[in-house]
Design a protein around this motif. Structure first.
Motif, short mmCIF file in Angstrom:
data_model
loop_
_atom_site.label_atom_id
_atom_site.label_comp_id
_atom_site.label_asym_id
_atom_site.label_seq_id
_atom_site.Cartn_x
_atom_site.Cartn_y
_atom_site.Cartn_z
N THR A 4 0.82 -1.21 0.00
CA THR A 4 0.00 0.00 0.00
C THR A 4 0.85 1.26 0.00
O THR A 4 1.89 1.32 0.65
CB THR A 4 -0.93 0.00 1.24
OG1 THR A 4 -1.76 -1.15 1.20
CG2 THR A 4 -1.80 1.26 1.26
N ILE A 5 0.39 2.26 -0.74
CA ILE A 5 0.97 3.60 -0.71
C ILE A 5 0.11 4.45 0.21
O ILE A 5 -1.10 4.60 -0.01
CB ILE A 5 1.01 4.22 -2.11
CG1 ILE A 5 1.97 3.44 -3.02
CG2 ILE A 5 1.42 5.69 -2.04
CD1 ILE A 5 1.84 3.79 -4.47
N ILE A 99 8.78 2.71 3.65
CA ILE A 99 9.71 3.61 3.00
C ILE A 99 9.06 4.99 2.84
O ILE A 99 7.89 5.09 2.49
CB ILE A 99 10.11 3.06 1.61
CG1 ILE A 99 10.76 1.68 1.75
CG2 ILE A 99 11.05 4.03 0.90
CD1 ILE A 99 12.01 1.66 2.59
N CYS A 100 9.81 6.06 3.11
CA CYS A 100 9.29 7.43 2.98
C CYS A 100 9.74 8.06 1.67
O CYS A 100 10.94 8.04 1.35
CB CYS A 100 9.75 8.30 4.14
SG CYS A 100 9.01 7.86 5.70
N PHE A 116 9.80 8.53 -7.82
CA PHE A 116 8.93 7.36 -7.79
C PHE A 116 9.60 6.08 -8.30
O PHE A 116 8.99 5.02 -8.30
CB PHE A 116 7.64 7.65 -8.55
CG PHE A 116 6.80 8.68 -7.85
CD1 PHE A 116 6.35 8.47 -6.57
CD2 PHE A 116 6.53 9.88 -8.46
CE1 PHE A 116 5.61 9.43 -5.91
CE2 PHE A 116 5.79 10.85 -7.80
CZ PHE A 116 5.33 10.61 -6.52
N LYS A 117 10.85 6.18 -8.71
CA LYS A 117 11.60 4.97 -9.00
C LYS A 117 11.76 4.14 -7.72
O LYS A 117 11.94 2.92 -7.77
CB LYS A 117 12.97 5.32 -9.58
CG LYS A 117 12.90 5.87 -11.00
CD LYS A 117 14.29 6.14 -11.56
CE LYS A 117 14.19 6.69 -12.98
NZ LYS A 117 15.53 6.99 -13.55
N ILE A 118 11.71 4.83 -6.58
CA ILE A 118 11.79 4.13 -5.30
C ILE A 118 10.66 3.12 -5.17
O ILE A 118 10.84 2.04 -4.61
CB ILE A 118 11.74 5.15 -4.14
CG1 ILE A 118 12.94 6.09 -4.22
CG2 ILE A 118 11.71 4.45 -2.78
CD1 ILE A 118 12.89 7.23 -3.22
N ILE A 128 5.25 5.53 2.30
CA ILE A 128 4.59 6.76 2.73
C ILE A 128 5.00 7.87 1.77
O ILE A 128 6.19 8.10 1.56
CB ILE A 128 5.01 7.13 4.17
CG1 ILE A 128 4.63 6.02 5.15
CG2 ILE A 128 4.36 8.45 4.58
CD1 ILE A 128 5.26 6.18 6.51
N VAL A 129 4.02 8.55 1.19
CA VAL A 129 4.29 9.64 0.24
C VAL A 129 3.85 10.96 0.87
O VAL A 129 2.69 11.10 1.29
CB VAL A 129 3.56 9.39 -1.09
CG1 VAL A 129 3.76 10.58 -2.03
CG2 VAL A 129 4.06 8.11 -1.75
#
Length: 296
Positions: A4-5, A99-100, A116-118, A128-129
């Motif tokens: 999930t984002i 991951i942030c 967003f390659k992450i 987490i965005v």
């Protein structure tokens, strides 16, 4: 299993729409579940109740026909997140360490897609965005979908319907005048900018009428009223800013400042022959080339 984002939403309506656009982009591009985290709004209300006396921003995306997403609101999550970040390269999603991906505040309105390659590198982890992500590159691929979704799902009072009829019956230009915090920050555009924009439309179109929308309607009445050509639209009822947004975007043309509220109203304008007048000094990747750069 798809991870999930978690999109941490904050700010006013315009910023919320940019953040939703990123959430939708991520969902479609990376085939990930999206959870909209609105914990900041709960925290703001709590702080304001303690007499901090700052402007409260409300979560408003639920007033539009956006796609269904998981939503969470948990102040405790934000507290745990601050602790986790001191010890780990990540943050607390509400159920695990993720991951942030944070926007660099010095590059707002620039191309962030490298960030967003992450998501591809960590496809097996929750992410987490955070940030405002004011960038046309996240909007353009799914612009038609967004235009269909960003429509109010609440009923219109009679006052709004009357304004709507007036706007559709004439050669209307919506003028969005952002003052408030913009004045404090030195970002506001003076009367000369708006008057120049109004003169631009007067010279091009017959029977023009300007509909002025602002968080400072009295200032508009003092400085921008061209005789028999202007009306100040101000809704002081519940959801008034949402109704003003809908009325502003329904005008045939727009004059806007650098406010995200005005930007979205102009972008969502469905008039195929619309003209959008923006300050000459605007910077960033959200200002469309076909929009007219006006003098300050």
């Amino acid at each position: 299993m798809s991870k999930t984002i978690y999109l941490r939403v904050k700010g006013g309506l315009g910023n919320q729409l940019f953040q939703y656009a990123v959430a939708y982009y991520l969902k479609r591009e990376f085939h990930r579940d999206v959870c909209i985290d609105i914990s900041y709004y709960q925290l703001n209300k709590l702080l304001n109740n303690q007499k901090r006396k700052f402007d409260i921003r409300n979560y408003q995306l639920d007033k539009f026909n956006i796609e269904s997403h998981k939503t969470q609101s948990n102040i405790l999550c934000l507290g745990i997140d601050r602790i986790v970040r001191k010890f780990k390269q990540g943050g607390w999603t509400g159920r695990s360490v993720g991951i942030c991906i944070s926007e660099d505040n010095t590059t707002v309105r620039e191309d962030h897609r490298r960030s967003f390659k992450i998501l591809q590198e960590y496809s097996d982890k929750d992410c987490i965005v955070e940030g405002y992500w004011q960038n046309i590159n996240y909007i353009s691929p799914y612009a038609d979908d967004l235009r269909k979704q960003i429509r109010l799902n609440i009923s219109y009072p009679d006052k709004v319907r009357k304004w709507s009829s007036l706007i559709h019956e004439c050669n209307s230009v919506g003028v969005h005048v952002r003052r408030g915090d913009f004045v404090k920050l030195g970002w506001d555009k003076g009367a000369e900018y708006y008057l120049n924009g109004m003169q631009y439309f007067v010279s091009k179109y017959p029977d023009i009428h300007f509909f002025l929308f602002s968080d400072d309607p009295d200032w508009c009445k003092d400085y921008l009223m061209i005789e028999n050509m202007c009306s100040v639209v101000h809704m002081n009822n519940k959801d008034g800013d949402l109704y003003e947004f809908e009325l502003l975007k329904s005008c045939k043309h727009q004059i806007i400042s650098e406010s995200t509220f005005g930007w979205w109203a102009a972008f969502l304008n469905e008039n195929p022959e619309k003209e959008i007048y923006v300050p000459k000094t605007v910077k960033g990747d959200i200002w469309l080339k076909e929009w007219t750069r006006g003098e300050l």
